[in-house]
Scaffold this active site. Structure first.
Site, PDB file in Angstrom:
ATOM      1  N   GLY A 163       1.218  36.326  -7.467  1.00 50.94           N
ATOM      2  CA  GLY A 163       0.767  35.224  -6.636  1.00 50.94           C
ATOM      3  C   GLY A 163       1.950  34.498  -6.010  1.00 50.94           C
ATOM      4  O   GLY A 163       1.781  33.512  -5.306  1.00 50.94           O
ATOM      5  N   ASP A 204       8.205  41.859 -13.260  1.00 47.55           N
ATOM      6  CA  ASP A 204       8.480  40.689 -14.080  1.00 47.55           C
ATOM      7  C   ASP A 204       9.987  40.579 -14.090  1.00 47.55           C
ATOM      8  O   ASP A 204      10.699  41.533 -14.385  1.00 47.55           O
ATOM      9  CB  ASP A 204       7.925  40.786 -15.495  1.00 47.55           C
ATOM     10  N   HIS A 220      18.884  42.261  -8.494  1.00 47.73           N
ATOM     11  CA  HIS A 220      18.190  42.952  -9.573  1.00 47.73           C
ATOM     12  C   HIS A 220      16.938  43.656  -9.070  1.00 47.73           C
ATOM     13  O   HIS A 220      16.657  44.779  -9.451  1.00 47.73           O
ATOM     14  CB  HIS A 220      17.857  41.971 -10.694  1.00 47.73           C
ATOM     15  N   ARG A 221      16.183  43.001  -8.194  1.00 54.30           N
ATOM     16  CA  ARG A 221      14.951  43.595  -7.676  1.00 54.30           C
ATOM     17  C   ARG A 221      15.280  44.763  -6.749  1.00 54.30           C
ATOM     18  O   ARG A 221      14.625  45.798  -6.778  1.00 54.30           O
ATOM     19  CB  ARG A 221      14.112  42.529  -6.974  1.00 54.30           C
TER      20      ARG A 221
END
Length: 195
Positions: A9, A67, A174-175
């Site tokens: 979200g 996450d 990181h992503r």
């Protein structure tokens, strides 16, 4: 074209993933508003798996969950898996973290992103993790990004995530690192599908 629902979200995460996925033959959608999955895992990977499988089952299509969070050495790894719940809003999270480190000389930290793609039947198709080392600045810097981006300076760059253009954040972040591991596996899954 295969639909992939982003199990989040968080508008910032959704925008970032839409940019990372734009060249793949996918219909990328945000999860329905109001659908919330409780993150009960003790690791980033466990929480990504929980979210991906729940959203995939609800949406009836593949789901990609992330996450991610910030672990600060001087705080014993906190906020860790509680990064998003460390305080109610991004500015309050930043203020709380800077307050907790106000007298700390050791400010090393690490961002971790765990990504999971799940199918509607509950099977996990892909799981990867990416990490980025850096440290917490003493004051926010930059206007881009979201979350802790203004106070996380990436090692060897002199810039916070909030100061980086998206292309640079993708290569250092990181992503982006997790996505670099996920992308070839996702392409393999898509190319193996009957046309």
């Amino acid at each position: 074209m295969r639909t992939l629902v982003i199990a989040s979200g968080n508008a910032g995460k959704i925008r970032e993933f839409q940019g990372l996925l734009q060249h793949l033959p996918l219909n990328v959608q945000a999860q329905p508003q109001g659908f919330d999955v409780e993150e009960t895992g003790s690791t980033f990977a466990a929480n990504a798996r929980i979210k991906a499988t729940a959203v995939a089952a609800m949406a009836g299509s593949w789901a990609l969950a992330d996450d991610s969070g910030l672990s600060v050495n001087a705080l014993g790894g906190a906020p860790g898996v509680h990064s998003a719940r460390y305080a109610p809003t991004d500015p309050e999270r930043i203020e709380k973290l800077l307050g907790a480190l106000s007298n700390a000389s050791e400010r090393h930290a690490q961002f971790c992103a765990a990504l999971c793609v799940a199918a509607p039947d509950g099977s996990v198709l892909i799981e990867v993790e990416g990490r980025c080392d850096g440290w917490i600045t003493t004051t926010p810097r930059g206007d881009g990004g979201f979350g802790y981006d203004p106070i996380f300076e990436v090692s060897c760059t002199g810039l916070t995530f909030a100061q980086m253009p998206l292309t640079e954040k993708k290569s250092h972040g990181h992503r982006g690192k997790a996505f670099a591991l996920l992308e070839p596996q996702l392409q393999d899954l898509l190319s193996a599908e009957p046309r």
